[in-house]
Design a protein around this motif. Structure first.
Motif, PDB file in Angstrom:
ATOM      1  N   ASN A  98      -1.479   5.395 -40.568  1.00  0.00           N
ATOM      2  CA  ASN A  98      -1.533   5.909 -39.207  1.00  0.00           C
ATOM      3  C   ASN A  98      -0.474   5.215 -38.353  1.00  0.00           C
ATOM      4  O   ASN A  98      -0.436   3.985 -38.292  1.00  0.00           O
ATOM      5  CB  ASN A  98      -2.930   5.655 -38.621  1.00  0.00           C
ATOM      6  CG  ASN A  98      -3.038   6.156 -37.198  1.00  0.00           C
ATOM      7  OD1 ASN A  98      -2.624   5.476 -36.272  1.00  0.00           O
ATOM      8  ND2 ASN A  98      -3.603   7.345 -37.034  1.00  0.00           N
ATOM      9  N   PRO A  99       0.407   5.957 -37.677  1.00  0.00           N
ATOM     10  CA  PRO A  99       1.490   5.341 -36.899  1.00  0.00           C
ATOM     11  C   PRO A  99       0.987   4.361 -35.844  1.00  0.00           C
ATOM     12  O   PRO A  99       1.595   3.292 -35.645  1.00  0.00           O
ATOM     13  CB  PRO A  99       2.196   6.536 -36.253  1.00  0.00           C
ATOM     14  CG  PRO A  99       1.905   7.677 -37.161  1.00  0.00           C
ATOM     15  CD  PRO A  99       0.525   7.430 -37.684  1.00  0.00           C
ATOM     16  N   GLU A 100      -0.118   4.693 -35.161  1.00  0.00           N
ATOM     17  CA  GLU A 100      -0.642   3.788 -34.138  1.00  0.00           C
ATOM     18  C   GLU A 100      -1.150   2.496 -34.766  1.00  0.00           C
ATOM     19  O   GLU A 100      -0.936   1.401 -34.240  1.00  0.00           O
ATOM     20  CB  GLU A 100      -1.761   4.478 -33.355  1.00  0.00           C
ATOM     21  CG  GLU A 100      -1.298   5.622 -32.483  1.00  0.00           C
ATOM     22  CD  GLU A 100      -0.342   5.168 -31.390  1.00  0.00           C
ATOM     23  OE1 GLU A 100      -0.646   4.173 -30.709  1.00  0.00           O
ATOM     24  OE2 GLU A 100       0.728   5.791 -31.244  1.00  0.00           O
ATOM     25  N   ALA A 101      -1.822   2.612 -35.905  1.00  0.00           N
ATOM     26  CA  ALA A 101      -2.331   1.419 -36.586  1.00  0.00           C
ATOM     27  C   ALA A 101      -1.192   0.542 -37.080  1.00  0.00           C
ATOM     28  O   ALA A 101      -1.257  -0.699 -36.995  1.00  0.00           O
ATOM     29  CB  ALA A 101      -3.228   1.831 -37.760  1.00  0.00           C
ATOM     30  N   ILE A 102      -0.116   1.152 -37.580  1.00  0.00           N
ATOM     31  CA  ILE A 102       1.044   0.382 -38.034  1.00  0.00           C
ATOM     32  C   ILE A 102       1.681  -0.342 -36.859  1.00  0.00           C
ATOM     33  O   ILE A 102       2.024  -1.531 -36.949  1.00  0.00           O
ATOM     34  CB  ILE A 102       2.068   1.299 -38.728  1.00  0.00           C
ATOM     35  CG1 ILE A 102       1.484   1.845 -40.026  1.00  0.00           C
ATOM     36  CG2 ILE A 102       3.360   0.546 -39.008  1.00  0.00           C
ATOM     37  CD1 ILE A 102       2.382   2.838 -40.720  1.00  0.00           C
ATOM     38  N   ALA A 103       1.862   0.350 -35.739  1.00  0.00           N
ATOM     39  CA  ALA A 103       2.468  -0.266 -34.557  1.00  0.00           C
ATOM     40  C   ALA A 103       1.623  -1.423 -34.053  1.00  0.00           C
ATOM     41  O   ALA A 103       2.153  -2.485 -33.681  1.00  0.00           O
ATOM     42  CB  ALA A 103       2.676   0.776 -33.468  1.00  0.00           C
ATOM     43  N   ASP A 104       0.307  -1.248 -34.030  1.00  0.00           N
ATOM     44  CA  ASP A 104      -0.583  -2.332 -33.587  1.00  0.00           C
ATOM     45  C   ASP A 104      -0.457  -3.542 -34.505  1.00  0.00           C
ATOM     46  O   ASP A 104      -0.335  -4.679 -34.039  1.00  0.00           O
ATOM     47  CB  ASP A 104      -2.038  -1.851 -33.577  1.00  0.00           C
ATOM     48  CG  ASP A 104      -2.340  -0.880 -32.440  1.00  0.00           C
ATOM     49  OD1 ASP A 104      -1.560  -0.863 -31.463  1.00  0.00           O
ATOM     50  OD2 ASP A 104      -3.345  -0.150 -32.541  1.00  0.00           O
ATOM     51  N   ALA A 105      -0.488  -3.301 -35.819  1.00  0.00           N
ATOM     52  CA  ALA A 105      -0.418  -4.404 -36.776  1.00  0.00           C
ATOM     53  C   ALA A 105       0.942  -5.091 -36.721  1.00  0.00           C
ATOM     54  O   ALA A 105       1.029  -6.322 -36.812  1.00  0.00           O
ATOM     55  CB  ALA A 105      -0.691  -3.880 -38.184  1.00  0.00           C
ATOM     56  N   ALA A 106       2.006  -4.310 -36.564  1.00  0.00           N
ATOM     57  CA  ALA A 106       3.338  -4.897 -36.482  1.00  0.00           C
ATOM     58  C   ALA A 106       3.478  -5.757 -35.234  1.00  0.00           C
ATOM     59  O   ALA A 106       4.046  -6.855 -35.275  1.00  0.00           O
ATOM     60  CB  ALA A 106       4.401  -3.798 -36.493  1.00  0.00           C
ATOM     61  N   ALA A 107       2.967  -5.281 -34.100  1.00  0.00           N
ATOM     62  CA  ALA A 107       3.028  -6.063 -32.861  1.00  0.00           C
ATOM     63  C   ALA A 107       2.249  -7.361 -32.999  1.00  0.00           C
ATOM     64  O   ALA A 107       2.691  -8.417 -32.533  1.00  0.00           O
ATOM     65  CB  ALA A 107       2.497  -5.230 -31.700  1.00  0.00           C
ATOM     66  N   ARG A 108       1.079  -7.312 -33.658  1.00  0.00           N
ATOM     67  CA  ARG A 108       0.303  -8.538 -33.876  1.00  0.00           C
ATOM     68  C   ARG A 108       1.075  -9.526 -34.744  1.00  0.00           C
ATOM     69  O   ARG A 108       1.054 -10.738 -34.506  1.00  0.00           O
ATOM     70  CB  ARG A 108      -1.046  -8.199 -34.525  1.00  0.00           C
ATOM     71  CG  ARG A 108      -2.044  -7.533 -33.588  1.00  0.00           C
ATOM     72  CD  ARG A 108      -3.459  -7.577 -34.171  1.00  0.00           C
ATOM     73  NE  ARG A 108      -3.546  -6.842 -35.433  1.00  0.00           N
ATOM     74  CZ  ARG A 108      -3.829  -5.543 -35.528  1.00  0.00           C
ATOM     75  NH1 ARG A 108      -4.055  -4.835 -34.421  1.00  0.00           N
ATOM     76  NH2 ARG A 108      -3.906  -4.952 -36.701  1.00  0.00           N
ATOM     77  N   ALA A 109       1.774  -9.007 -35.749  1.00  0.00           N
ATOM     78  CA  ALA A 109       2.564  -9.879 -36.622  1.00  0.00           C
ATOM     79  C   ALA A 109       3.691 -10.551 -35.846  1.00  0.00           C
ATOM     80  O   ALA A 109       4.004 -11.729 -36.061  1.00  0.00           O
ATOM     81  CB  ALA A 109       3.124  -9.077 -37.793  1.00  0.00           C
ATOM     82  N   VAL A 110       4.324  -9.807 -34.934  1.00  0.00           N
ATOM     83  CA  VAL A 110       5.397 -10.393 -34.113  1.00  0.00           C
ATOM     84  C   VAL A 110       4.832 -11.461 -33.182  1.00  0.00           C
ATOM     85  O   VAL A 110       5.395 -12.560 -33.043  1.00  0.00           O
ATOM     86  CB  VAL A 110       6.117  -9.295 -33.307  1.00  0.00           C
ATOM     87  CG1 VAL A 110       7.163  -9.922 -32.376  1.00  0.00           C
ATOM     88  CG2 VAL A 110       6.775  -8.286 -34.243  1.00  0.00           C
ATOM     89  N   LEU A 111       3.723 -11.159 -32.541  1.00  0.00           N
ATOM     90  CA  LEU A 111       3.113 -12.117 -31.621  1.00  0.00           C
ATOM     91  C   LEU A 111       2.647 -13.384 -32.338  1.00  0.00           C
ATOM     92  O   LEU A 111       2.542 -14.450 -31.722  1.00  0.00           O
ATOM     93  CB  LEU A 111       1.934 -11.460 -30.901  1.00  0.00           C
ATOM     94  CG  LEU A 111       2.305 -10.395 -29.866  1.00  0.00           C
ATOM     95  CD1 LEU A 111       1.064  -9.615 -29.439  1.00  0.00           C
ATOM     96  CD2 LEU A 111       2.994 -11.019 -28.659  1.00  0.00           C
TER      97      LEU A 111
END
Length: 340
Positions: A71-84
């Motif tokens: 899911n694109p939204e789930a990927i974006a959320d997980a990627a942002a958490r990884a960056v943070l």
């Protein structure tokens, strides 16, 4: 080659390369004791490498996370958490890219959308929009590698230590209408990675200059060029007051006085070209070097080892870099300098 793209392991390094050169990059990393693993087309993973980066790597990032959500939204959320979750309070410049393959290129719209979605989820005060500004600020380059088979890798590297500032090392350029060949783009990409470039008043020697792709770009920067080649140059260069055409072999030519820059893009045997460039280094005939070394043979790494030795140990060139740039094919680009 794996049947499906493999997930990169956090803490290891993800390297990108030109498709078809995975084996050469793998071998370099193996020789360095970095325990490489082939992930898929144009993607190789390894431990950290001490010393210069591999010549066949376009870019390299330390892996923070591999995401397999669909899911694109789930990927974006997980990627942002990884960056943070990256250590420190260093600002970031976020870049998304795909492997440079037919399957990877088909995912370009997905990568573009992910970059926007992740950037929007990060605090504005820590975001830097431009990779060059990230280097100047001592920030991180955060990579979002959108690979086939629903694999997304989040990685990071300090911008000042990055192999390339371009996303995935893919330094795209528009071919200038007046450029005679792809050679002009190779030169522009090579100069892009240097701390400073030839400019107005600098004296440049261009060995094997015809038809004039590199000479043309150097003149456009205001430099004076001694173009060495028995063949003719393009007509617009023959009457240029900043171009001196010496119609003789590059191997026979000797300058009247030292130059600021030595350039070479000769379609000639690599070890003979390396010996020629080493002669210029030993004799102090130029201060800076930018050269393209052709590698048409199948077994490229042993030749590259000899080229490095010839230029560094025999020629005295320092700060040597050897890289296969985005616009290179069966070749690598070398840069170096001499201490004053």
């Amino acid at each position: 080659m794996p049947a499906r793209t493999l997930a990169a392991r956090p803490g290891r390094w993800l390297w990108t390369c030109r498709a078809g050169f995975e084996a050469h990059l793998f071998e370099e990393l193996e020789w360095a004791g970095a325990e490489p693993r082939l992930l898929g087309e144009a993607l190789v993973e390894s431990d950290a490498v001490s010393g210069p980066p591999p010549a066949f790597a376009r870019a390299g990032y330390q892996v923070a996370a591999t995401l397999t959500a669909t899911n694109p939204e789930a990927i974006a959320d997980a990627a942002a958490r990884a960056v943070l979750a990256l250590p420190g309070r260093t600002p970031w410049a976020v870049q998304a890219f795909t492997p440079d393959t037919p399957r990877g290129n088909a995912l370009a719209p997905v990568a573009e959308a992910l970059e926007s979605a992740v950037s929007a989820r990060l605090p504005a005060e820590r975001r830097i929009e431009d990779a060059q500004r990230a280097r100047e600020a001592g920030a991180l380059l955060v990579s979002l590698c959108v690979a086939p088979d629903e694999v997304t890798v989040v990685g990071a590297v300090h911008a000042r230590e990055a192999v390339s500032l371009a996303a995935g090392g893919r330094r795209r350029m528009r071919r200038a209408g007046d450029a005679p060949s792809r050679a002009a783009m190779k030169l522009e990409e090579a100069l892009d990675g240097l701390a400073f470039e030839p400019g107005r008043g600098d004296v440049c020697v261009d060995l094997g200059a015809a038809p004039g792709g590199w000479t043309q770009r150097l003149v456009s920067r205001g430099a004076k060029v001694v173009a060495v080649d028995p063949a003719r140059l393009m007509p617009e260069l023959t009457g240029n007051p900043r171009v001196k055409h010496v119609q003789e072999s590059a191997f026979a030519y000797a300058p009247d006085e030292p130059a600021d820059w030595l350039f070479c893009d000769m379609a000639w045997r690599p070890l003979e070209v390396a010996q020629l460039l080493a002669k210029w280094g030993r004799r102090g005939w130029a201060q800076h070097l930018v050269a393209n070394i052709k590698l048409p043979m199948k077994d490229k790494n042993p030749i590259l080892l000899r080229v490095r030795h010839t230029l560094g140990q025999e020629g005295g060139w320092e700060g040597l870099t050897v890289r296969q740039l985005y616009h290179d094919r069966d070749e690598v680009t070398v840069t170096a300098h001499k201490m004053k």
